[in-house]
Design an enzyme around this catalytic site. Structure first.
Site, PDB file in Angstrom:
ATOM      1  N   TYR A  25       0.838  -1.202   0.000  1.00 39.52           N
ATOM      2  CA  TYR A  25       0.000   0.000   0.000  1.00 39.52           C
ATOM      3  C   TYR A  25       0.880   1.262   0.000  1.00 39.52           C
ATOM      4  O   TYR A  25       0.671   2.192  -0.786  1.00 39.52           O
ATOM      5  CB  TYR A  25      -0.927   0.003   1.216  1.00 39.52           C
ATOM      6  CG  TYR A  25      -1.638   1.322   1.441  1.00 39.52           C
ATOM      7  CD1 TYR A  25      -2.608   1.771   0.549  1.00 39.52           C
ATOM      8  CD2 TYR A  25      -1.316   2.138   2.534  1.00 39.52           C
ATOM      9  CE1 TYR A  25      -3.249   2.994   0.735  1.00 39.52           C
ATOM     10  CE2 TYR A  25      -1.958   3.361   2.728  1.00 39.52           C
ATOM     11  CZ  TYR A  25      -2.913   3.778   1.821  1.00 39.52           C
ATOM     12  OH  TYR A  25      -3.534   5.000   1.998  1.00 39.52           O
ATOM     13  N   SER A 107      -4.096  12.038   8.981  1.00 42.39           N
ATOM     14  CA  SER A 107      -4.963  11.828   7.823  1.00 42.39           C
ATOM     15  C   SER A 107      -6.410  11.569   8.262  1.00 42.39           C
ATOM     16  O   SER A 107      -6.638  10.948   9.307  1.00 42.39           O
ATOM     17  CB  SER A 107      -4.436  10.615   7.049  1.00 42.39           C
ATOM     18  OG  SER A 107      -5.391  10.158   6.126  1.00 42.39           O
ATOM     19  N   GLN A 128      -5.564  16.646   8.204  1.00 40.91           N
ATOM     20  CA  GLN A 128      -5.829  16.605   6.753  1.00 40.91           C
ATOM     21  C   GLN A 128      -7.268  16.199   6.500  1.00 40.91           C
ATOM     22  O   GLN A 128      -7.757  15.243   7.114  1.00 40.91           O
ATOM     23  CB  GLN A 128      -4.870  15.593   6.101  1.00 40.91           C
ATOM     24  CG  GLN A 128      -5.100  15.356   4.627  1.00 40.91           C
ATOM     25  CD  GLN A 128      -5.972  14.143   4.344  1.00 40.91           C
ATOM     26  OE1 GLN A 128      -6.300  13.391   5.254  1.00 40.91           O
ATOM     27  NE2 GLN A 128      -6.363  13.966   3.103  1.00 40.91           N
ATOM     28  N   TYR A 130     -10.242  14.965   3.732  1.00 38.94           N
ATOM     29  CA  TYR A 130     -10.803  14.522   2.464  1.00 38.94           C
ATOM     30  C   TYR A 130     -12.257  14.943   2.478  1.00 38.94           C
ATOM     31  O   TYR A 130     -12.869  15.018   3.543  1.00 38.94           O
ATOM     32  CB  TYR A 130     -10.729  12.999   2.353  1.00 38.94           C
ATOM     33  CG  TYR A 130      -9.430  12.498   1.830  1.00 38.94           C
ATOM     34  CD1 TYR A 130      -8.940  12.963   0.619  1.00 38.94           C
ATOM     35  CD2 TYR A 130      -8.696  11.555   2.525  1.00 38.94           C
ATOM     36  CE1 TYR A 130      -7.738  12.498   0.122  1.00 38.94           C
ATOM     37  CE2 TYR A 130      -7.498  11.088   2.034  1.00 38.94           C
ATOM     38  CZ  TYR A 130      -7.019  11.568   0.832  1.00 38.94           C
ATOM     39  OH  TYR A 130      -5.836  11.111   0.343  1.00 38.94           O
ATOM     40  N   THR A 156      -6.637  18.044   1.073  1.00 40.12           N
ATOM     41  CA  THR A 156      -6.090  17.325  -0.081  1.00 40.12           C
ATOM     42  C   THR A 156      -7.003  17.565  -1.269  1.00 40.12           C
ATOM     43  O   THR A 156      -8.198  17.274  -1.207  1.00 40.12           O
ATOM     44  CB  THR A 156      -5.977  15.822   0.227  1.00 40.12           C
ATOM     45  OG1 THR A 156      -5.097  15.663   1.337  1.00 40.12           O
ATOM     46  CG2 THR A 156      -5.404  15.058  -0.959  1.00 40.12           C
ATOM     47  N   ARG A 165      -4.125   1.498  -7.820  1.00 41.53           N
ATOM     48  CA  ARG A 165      -2.837   0.866  -7.499  1.00 41.53           C
ATOM     49  C   ARG A 165      -3.081  -0.635  -7.573  1.00 41.53           C
ATOM     50  O   ARG A 165      -3.810  -1.200  -6.758  1.00 41.53           O
ATOM     51  CB  ARG A 165      -2.356   1.273  -6.109  1.00 41.53           C
ATOM     52  CG  ARG A 165      -2.187   2.797  -5.920  1.00 41.53           C
ATOM     53  CD  ARG A 165      -3.327   3.347  -5.130  1.00 41.53           C
ATOM     54  NE  ARG A 165      -3.431   4.806  -5.148  1.00 41.53           N
ATOM     55  CZ  ARG A 165      -3.721   5.517  -4.059  1.00 41.53           C
ATOM     56  NH1 ARG A 165      -3.873   4.935  -2.894  1.00 41.53           N
ATOM     57  NH2 ARG A 165      -3.866   6.811  -4.150  1.00 41.53           N
ATOM     58  N   LYS A 252      -3.042  20.788  -0.431  1.00 41.73           N
ATOM     59  CA  LYS A 252      -2.053  19.785  -0.827  1.00 41.73           C
ATOM     60  C   LYS A 252      -2.506  19.063  -2.099  1.00 41.73           C
ATOM     61  O   LYS A 252      -3.633  18.553  -2.154  1.00 41.73           O
ATOM     62  CB  LYS A 252      -1.861  18.767   0.304  1.00 41.73           C
ATOM     63  CG  LYS A 252      -0.937  17.621  -0.063  1.00 41.73           C
ATOM     64  CD  LYS A 252      -0.582  16.791   1.152  1.00 41.73           C
ATOM     65  CE  LYS A 252       0.269  15.604   0.763  1.00 41.73           C
ATOM     66  NZ  LYS A 252      -0.497  14.567   0.063  1.00 41.73           N
ATOM     67  N   HIS A 276       0.679  13.448  -4.995  1.00 36.09           N
ATOM     68  CA  HIS A 276       0.205  12.393  -4.095  1.00 36.09           C
ATOM     69  C   HIS A 276       1.174  11.194  -4.113  1.00 36.09           C
ATOM     70  O   HIS A 276       0.741  10.041  -4.125  1.00 36.09           O
ATOM     71  CB  HIS A 276      -1.204  11.967  -4.502  1.00 36.09           C
ATOM     72  CG  HIS A 276      -2.081  11.581  -3.349  1.00 36.09           C
ATOM     73  ND1 HIS A 276      -3.075  12.382  -2.860  1.00 36.09           N
ATOM     74  CD2 HIS A 276      -2.105  10.467  -2.580  1.00 36.09           C
ATOM     75  CE1 HIS A 276      -3.677  11.774  -1.852  1.00 36.09           C
ATOM     76  NE2 HIS A 276      -3.094  10.609  -1.654  1.00 36.09           N
ATOM     77  N   ARG A 279       0.593   8.488  -6.691  1.00 35.96           N
ATOM     78  CA  ARG A 279      -0.482   7.517  -6.450  1.00 35.96           C
ATOM     79  C   ARG A 279      -1.770   7.884  -7.168  1.00 35.96           C
ATOM     80  O   ARG A 279      -2.747   7.164  -7.097  1.00 35.96           O
ATOM     81  CB  ARG A 279      -0.768   7.438  -4.943  1.00 35.96           C
ATOM     82  CG  ARG A 279       0.435   7.033  -4.145  1.00 35.96           C
ATOM     83  CD  ARG A 279       0.282   7.383  -2.666  1.00 35.96           C
ATOM     84  NE  ARG A 279      -0.666   6.559  -1.961  1.00 35.96           N
ATOM     85  CZ  ARG A 279      -0.435   5.318  -1.540  1.00 35.96           C
ATOM     86  NH1 ARG A 279       0.738   4.778  -1.778  1.00 35.96           N
ATOM     87  NH2 ARG A 279      -1.342   4.640  -0.884  1.00 35.96           N
TER      88      ARG A 279
HETATM   89  C1  GLV Z   1      -4.783   7.905   0.192  1.00 32.55           C
HETATM   90  O1  GLV Z   1      -4.562   9.040   0.416  1.00 32.55           O
HETATM   91  C2  GLV Z   1      -3.920   7.102  -0.602  1.00 32.55           C
HETATM   92  O2  GLV Z   1      -3.137   7.652  -1.374  1.00 32.55           O
HETATM   93  O3  GLV Z   1      -4.002   5.879  -0.470  1.00 32.55           O
END
Ligand code: GLV
Length: 387
Positions: A25, A107, A128, A130, A156, A165, A252, A276, A279
């Site tokens: 991860y 986070s 942070q 979301y 963010t 991913r 960010k 990021h 990512r």
């Molecule tokens: C979450 O912020 C991630 O990038 O997994």
């Protein structure tokens, strides 16, 4: 105790100690991982100018980020699921940052809740956010962060939907890990990690579970973000968040000059140039390569920080010399956390600090605030190769 001399040493120990799904991860970028790789390899294109016969006594890396004193211009970036890298990981990282004198950013996707981290630390941390669709949840989240006396809000702005991913899908990433034949086989090789995890109750998304409505499977990050995140986040909504918070606001995930200018218009106090950690948009340019353009566009009007790709104090120095006032490190401290908990985060910060301080000295600088382009040698087309 192994001899740790660089961040890479911590990554190797981390990889042995932590379950594969959590290592993967952290150590992934989206799709082909081109941006993830180039975030680091582009730092190698920048070289340093050696200067000699400069009095190097009395050096300092102390600085300020959004008006707050810091021991070095580095903040711990918001990283989800720290409490899966090491039991109570957010508390451990926040404590290490507090002792070192740099900000820790909690986070939204943390395992330990805001309240929990606040009650186990003595200095304010950054929070942070979301954007979730649930507006009541968002309002309460802001109130909870205020109540916990968080000293800056990091919004963010580059993740309304999540970049793919591959490894997370293949591993069935979840918090806590779902038991499948593959995950059980891997967990069986991570006994010290598992024993620590059994001793804590903090194994779920602490800011979410019990607070947000309509989340069917809060253990699965991927399906959860797809269901709950607000894809309609726009500048008006960002401005609304700015107005809800009466302390410093940091945006960010800015990687473009036009977005940087917009950040000033909505009244942000700082921006973090970031993709990021590679990512999100695979194929985007690295943060360090975009930094000079963004500095040219807004550097004299807003505080600029740089995130993505930093693995050493030399990288930090390069970002500062290109004009960033601060930097954020994510993986560089996660490796330490996974390798050896709070001690490991402390070790990461010590390694970065020593590298920054020594590199600064050998460049002929005594004060981190005096670093500038005069310390660097750049390829002629560093800024212009992609237009
Ligand atoms: C979450 O912020 C991630 O990038 O997994």
């Amino acid at each position: 105790m192994p001899v740790i001399t660089e961040i890479e040493d911590l990554r190797r120990i981390y990889r042995r100690r932590v379950p594969k799904m959590f290592y993967d991860y952290a150590e992934s970028g989206s799709w082909t991982e081109q941006t993830f790789r180039e975030n680091s390899s582009d730092f190698d294109e920048i070289r340093l100018r050696q200067r000699i016969a400069v009095d190097m006594a009395g050096r300092t890396t102390a600085s300020q980020l959004v008006g707050q004193d810091v021991a070095m211009p580095v903040a711990l970036a918001p990283v989800g699921l720290l409490g899966m890298q090491s039991a109570d990981g957010e508390i451990k990282a926040a404590r290490a940052a507090e002792k070192f004198g740099v900000p820790f950013t909690l986070s939204t996707m943390s395992i330990c809740s805001i309240e929990d981290v606040a009650s186990h630390t003595s200095k304010p941390f950054w929070f942070q956010v979301y954007t979730l669709k649930d507006d009541d949840f968002m309002k309460r989240l802001f109130d909870r962060a205020k109540e916990a006396k968080c000293s800056a809000l990091v919004i963010t702005v580059d993740l309304q939907i999540m970049g793919q991913r591959h490894k997370d899908l293949k591993n069935g990433l979840s918090a806590p890990p779902k038991l499948t034949p593959a995950s059980i086989a891997n967990l069986a090789t991570k006994v010290p990690w598992g024993l620590e995890m059994l001793q804590t109750k903090r194994r779920f998304f602490g800011n979410i579970v019990g607070h947000a409505k309509g989340v069917k499977d809060p253990s699965s990050l991927g399906s959860w973000t797809a269901e709950a995140f607000d894809p309609s986040l726009d500048w008006a909504r960002i401005k609304q968040f700015r107005d809800w918070w009466d302390g410093p606001v940091i945006l960010k995930g800015i990687l473009d000059e036009e977005d940087a200018k917009q950040a000033i218009k909505v009244g942000a106090d700082a921006i973090v140039v970031s993709n990021h950690g590679g990512r999100q948009l695979d194929g985007a340019l690295s943060s360090i390569r975009m930094l000079p353009r963004i500095m040219d566009a807004v550097g004299d009007k807003i505080e600029v920080h740089l995130d993505s790709g930093i693995r050493s104090g030399q990288d930090i120095l390069k970002a500062l010399a290109l004009g960033a006032k601060g930097t954020m490190v994510g993986r560089a401290f996660v490796y330490g956390l996974g390798a050896m908990g709070q001690e490991g985060v402390k070790k990461s910060l010590e390694v970065l600090h020593k590298e920054l301080d020594t590199t600064m000295a050998l460049c002929g600088e005594r004060d981190v605030k005096n670093l500038g382009r005069h310390n660097l040698l750049l390829p002629e087309d560093f800024e212009t190769r992609w237009r």
